[in-house]
Motif scaffolding. Structure first.
Motif, PDB file in Angstrom:
ATOM      1  N   ARG A 195     -34.323 -33.334  -9.397  1.00 43.54           N
ATOM      2  CA  ARG A 195     -33.265 -33.090  -8.369  1.00 43.54           C
ATOM      3  C   ARG A 195     -33.957 -33.350  -7.000  1.00 43.54           C
ATOM      4  O   ARG A 195     -34.731 -33.202  -6.534  1.00 43.54           O
ATOM      5  CB  ARG A 195     -32.777 -31.509  -8.346  1.00 43.54           C
ATOM      6  N   ASP A 196     -33.080 -34.199  -6.189  1.00 41.24           N
ATOM      7  CA  ASP A 196     -33.308 -34.767  -4.823  1.00 41.24           C
ATOM      8  C   ASP A 196     -31.948 -34.739  -4.072  1.00 41.24           C
ATOM      9  O   ASP A 196     -31.463 -35.873  -4.239  1.00 41.24           O
ATOM     10  CB  ASP A 196     -33.984 -35.963  -4.856  1.00 41.24           C
ATOM     11  N   LYS A 197     -31.660 -33.972  -3.127  1.00 39.25           N
ATOM     12  CA  LYS A 197     -30.451 -34.006  -2.704  1.00 39.25           C
ATOM     13  C   LYS A 197     -30.433 -34.885  -1.384  1.00 39.25           C
ATOM     14  O   LYS A 197     -29.356 -35.304  -0.919  1.00 39.25           O
ATOM     15  CB  LYS A 197     -30.164 -32.432  -2.011  1.00 39.25           C
ATOM     16  N   SER A 198     -31.286 -35.727  -0.918  1.00 30.26           N
ATOM     17  CA  SER A 198     -31.438 -36.673  -0.221  1.00 30.26           C
ATOM     18  C   SER A 198     -31.006 -38.018  -0.596  1.00 30.26           C
ATOM     19  O   SER A 198     -30.645 -39.027   0.058  1.00 30.26           O
ATOM     20  CB  SER A 198     -32.938 -37.109   0.264  1.00 30.26           C
ATOM     21  N   LEU A 199     -31.010 -37.779  -1.890  1.00 25.80           N
ATOM     22  CA  LEU A 199     -30.408 -39.314  -2.624  1.00 25.80           C
ATOM     23  C   LEU A 199     -28.979 -39.209  -3.052  1.00 25.80           C
ATOM     24  O   LEU A 199     -28.458 -38.023  -3.331  1.00 25.80           O
ATOM     25  CB  LEU A 199     -31.287 -39.354  -3.965  1.00 25.80           C
ATOM     26  N   LYS A 200     -28.170 -40.364  -2.863  1.00 21.11           N
ATOM     27  CA  LYS A 200     -27.004 -40.364  -3.201  1.00 21.11           C
ATOM     28  C   LYS A 200     -26.531 -39.589  -4.576  1.00 21.11           C
ATOM     29  O   LYS A 200     -25.354 -38.960  -4.774  1.00 21.11           O
ATOM     30  CB  LYS A 200     -26.214 -41.674  -3.216  1.00 21.11           C
TER      31      LYS A 200
ATOM     32  N   GLY B 120     -28.212 -37.375  -6.145  1.00 18.37           N
ATOM     33  CA  GLY B 120     -28.635 -36.073  -6.350  1.00 18.37           C
ATOM     34  C   GLY B 120     -29.940 -35.914  -6.945  1.00 18.37           C
ATOM     35  O   GLY B 120     -30.430 -34.940  -7.234  1.00 18.37           O
TER      36      GLY B 120
END
Length: 309
Positions: free
Chosen positions: A64-69, A71
């Motif tokens: 998970r990576d919230k900085s990417l579109k 997610g």
């Protein structure tokens, strides 16, 4: 051998390793063929390369990576080779992929530079393979080795303290772990593989799918499985229509799949192994009375092997 990276979509969170196999494009010449043919002469028959196929060894990461579109961070490192050295390349990717995901393409170039310094994969010799500060020590079997008595490379001794890792095998998978869910059906599965029966493995993840298929193929060793097998088969494979058609009998092939779509597409196949919690489309449910020892394994074996033999 080729190494490259790509982005892929999967339902697996974390790090996943698996293997796939695909046909080589016809009409293309490979410069290494003649060289590998010479090495093939000393290999056991089950390790000889198949000129019509390539292997793909994959290390996939999804976090998970919230900085990417989307997610999620999704990326794979894929190694392509004509050699079926599953354990060697799996170990290699496990060493380099996590660091590659944190660094740039320059790291991958450094890896390729190390691989260029590897000696030829000569059977019977102790090989020292440097890879990003680690030296892998291994031995490729020869046809002269007696089954079950292949010399195993021991861990580091005082005389060669620079050895960081000794691989006991280059190609074998953990048969006990792979066959644990289908333990009570091992003899039946061995007979199906030996007879070249069409067989599909439905699993919840690419790693379980590929490892089970590779275990099935290797369970008849030292004999070579001469039919086609796909450790991880998807709807995007070029043989999808060929292998799923209902206009003719299922081909002699072992398929490993994870897409629930195959539960309906391949339901006419005579032999199906379903492992784990694979979610089926619609309202299809697995009868709980057929589950084996609460391991959630369902096996459909419809061939009368006594009559076949």
């Amino acid at each position: 051998m080729k190494i490259f990276s790509l982005v892929m979509i999967s339902g697996c969170l974390g790090d996943t390793q698996f293997c796939f196999r695909f046909r080589r494009s016809t009409g293309r010449k490979v410069s290494l063929c003649c060289f590998l043919d010479q090495l093939d002469r000393d290999l056991p028959v089950y390790l000889k390369k198949d000129p019509a196929y390539y292997y793909g060894y994959v290390y996939f990461r999804q976090v998970r990576d919230k900085s990417l579109k989307r997610g999620y961070f999704q990326k794979s490192l894929v190694l392509i080779s004509k050699l079926p050295y599953v354990h060697l390349f799996r170990t290699m990717l496990k060493q380099i992929a996590p660091e590659y995901f944190e660094k740039s393409e320059a790291f991958l170039e450094a890896v390729c530079s190390d691989v260029d310094r590897w000696p030829p994969p000569a059977p019977g010799k102790i090989l020292h393979l440097p890879i990003m500060g680690i030296i892998m020590k291994l031995r490729i079997p020869t046809y002269r080795d007696k089954p079950g008595t292949t010399p195993i490379v021991q861990n580091m001794h005082q005389a060669d303290a620079q050895i960081s890792m000794a691989l006991p095998t280059v190609h074998e998978v953990d048969l006990f772990r792979c066959f644990c869910p289908v333990f009570f059906h091992i003899q039946m599965l061995w007979e199906l593989v030996l007879l070249g029966e069409p067989l599909v493995v439905m699993a919840p993840s690419p790693s379980e799918s590929s490892e089970t298929v590779l275990a099935l193929v290797s369970c008849i060793s030292p004999l070579k499985y001469c039919s086609d097998f796909r450790p991880y088969f998807t709807i995007h494979d070029s043989e999808f229509k060929e292998y799923t058609t209902r206009t003719q009998a299922p081909p002699s092939v072992i398929l490993g799949v994870t897409n629930p779509f195959f539960a309906k597409t391949l339901q006419h196949w005579p032999h199906i192994i379903r492992i784990g919690d694979m979610k089926l489309p619609g309202k299809v449910q697995i009868p709980s009375t057929i589950l084996c020892n609460k391991i959630r394994v369902l096996i459909y074996l419809q061939t009368d092997l006594v009559q076949l033999i």
